[in-house]
Scaffold this active site. Structure first.
Site, short mmCIF file in Angstrom:
data_model
loop_
_atom_site.label_atom_id
_atom_site.label_comp_id
_atom_site.label_asym_id
_atom_site.label_seq_id
_atom_site.Cartn_x
_atom_site.Cartn_y
_atom_site.Cartn_z
N SER A 105 0.96 -1.19 0.25
CA SER A 105 0.02 -0.09 0.09
C SER A 105 0.74 1.24 0.06
O SER A 105 2.02 1.29 0.53
CB SER A 105 -1.11 0.18 1.10
OG SER A 105 -1.48 1.14 1.27
N TYR A 133 -2.22 0.40 10.47
CA TYR A 133 -2.15 -0.33 9.31
C TYR A 133 -0.96 0.01 8.36
O TYR A 133 -0.29 -0.89 7.84
CB TYR A 133 -3.52 0.19 8.50
CG TYR A 133 -3.64 -0.68 7.25
CD1 TYR A 133 -4.00 -1.74 6.86
CD2 TYR A 133 -3.24 0.43 5.88
CE1 TYR A 133 -4.15 -1.89 5.37
CE2 TYR A 133 -3.27 -0.05 4.88
CZ TYR A 133 -3.73 -1.27 4.42
OH TYR A 133 -3.90 -1.63 3.19
#
Length: 251
Positions: free
Chosen positions: A144, A157
């Site tokens: 990501s 995260y």
């Protein structure tokens, strides 16, 4: 084995209900991928995904897989590779977590880290060894842009993806020259069931766009793919923003 056009004939998806993974599977099936393994926790969604891919013409199997149960990965994934060579492994599982809640609940925060990092490390190593033994095949890992720099809004995260990102880069170096190929994918905000209801960030994209980028990256045998590609320049700039300024940005 891949066909003359470089399209994988067999695909193993870790995270078999992932919107990005299923968009990739649909795209590859249209290009002649014929065998698909969907690994994930047993659920109606997993079975429905398998039924859908069978309807597109792929021989599709499901296998019970739990990212949090690292001790089972070698045996479970070993059974898949024992059935025949796998041309492409797509590691697509992960959880977003709830940043505000997880900051108050260390156990929940640890679960995000264990799923996104520890579980990924364990399963990726099993698959990497199998691909190396085959002497061919690609491992694609969904990271990501959140891995690039810690942000106040999602640093739990983001930190798990940063660990996964670094691990994948090293794994790619370790497998270089063995015939196995490792590709890291860094999408920005993707409109999926996991992000439903969350405010979009600029340059938001779709699972289909990520799937197209994955296919192109495989064809080019890329090591890193950004989706959309313009995020590479954006993140390169943000990386150098002073921390005192960065923390005030609405990110």
């Amino acid at each position: 084995m891949k066909d003359a056009f470089g399209t994988p004939q067999s695909l193993l998806i870790l995270g078999g209900t992932s919107d990005i993974a299923l968009a990739t599977a649909r795209r590859l099936i249209a290009r002649r991928t014929r065998t698909v393994w969907l690994a994930g926790r047993p659920s109606p969604d997993l079975e429905n995904a398998a039924i859908h891919l069978r309807g597109l013409g792929a021989e599709t199997h499901t296998i019970s897989f739990d990212a949090l149960d690292s001790g089972s990965h070698e045996a479970i994934l070993g059974k898949v590779f024992a059935e025949g060579d796998i041309d492409l492994v797509l590691l697509a599982f992960g959880v977003l977590g709830d940043q505000a809640n997880d900051e108050r609940d260390p156990v929940a925060a640890a679960r995000v880290a264990q799923t996104n990092y520890t579980g990924a490390v364990s399963s990726a190593l099993v698959c990497a060894r199998a691909l190396q033994s085959q002497g061919h095949g690609s491992l694609v890992v969904l990271s990501s842009v959140a891995a690039e720099r810690a942000r106040r809004s999602n640093f739990i995260y983001g930190s798990s993806k940063a660990g996964l990102d670094t691990f994948t880069q090293g794994l790619g170096d370790a497998l270089h020259g063995t015939g196995a190929h490792v590709m890291l994918v860094r999408p920005g905000f993707v409109r999926t069931s996991m992000t439903a209801g969350r405010p979009e960030t600029p340059l938001a994209t779709t699972p289909e766009a990520v799937a197209a980028a994955i296919e192109l990256g495989l064809r080019r045998r890329s090591e890193t793919v950004w989706v959309p590609g313009s995020l590479r320049l954006v993140m390169a700039a943000l990386r150098h923003v002073p921390r005192s300024v960065f923390r005030r940005l609405p990110l």
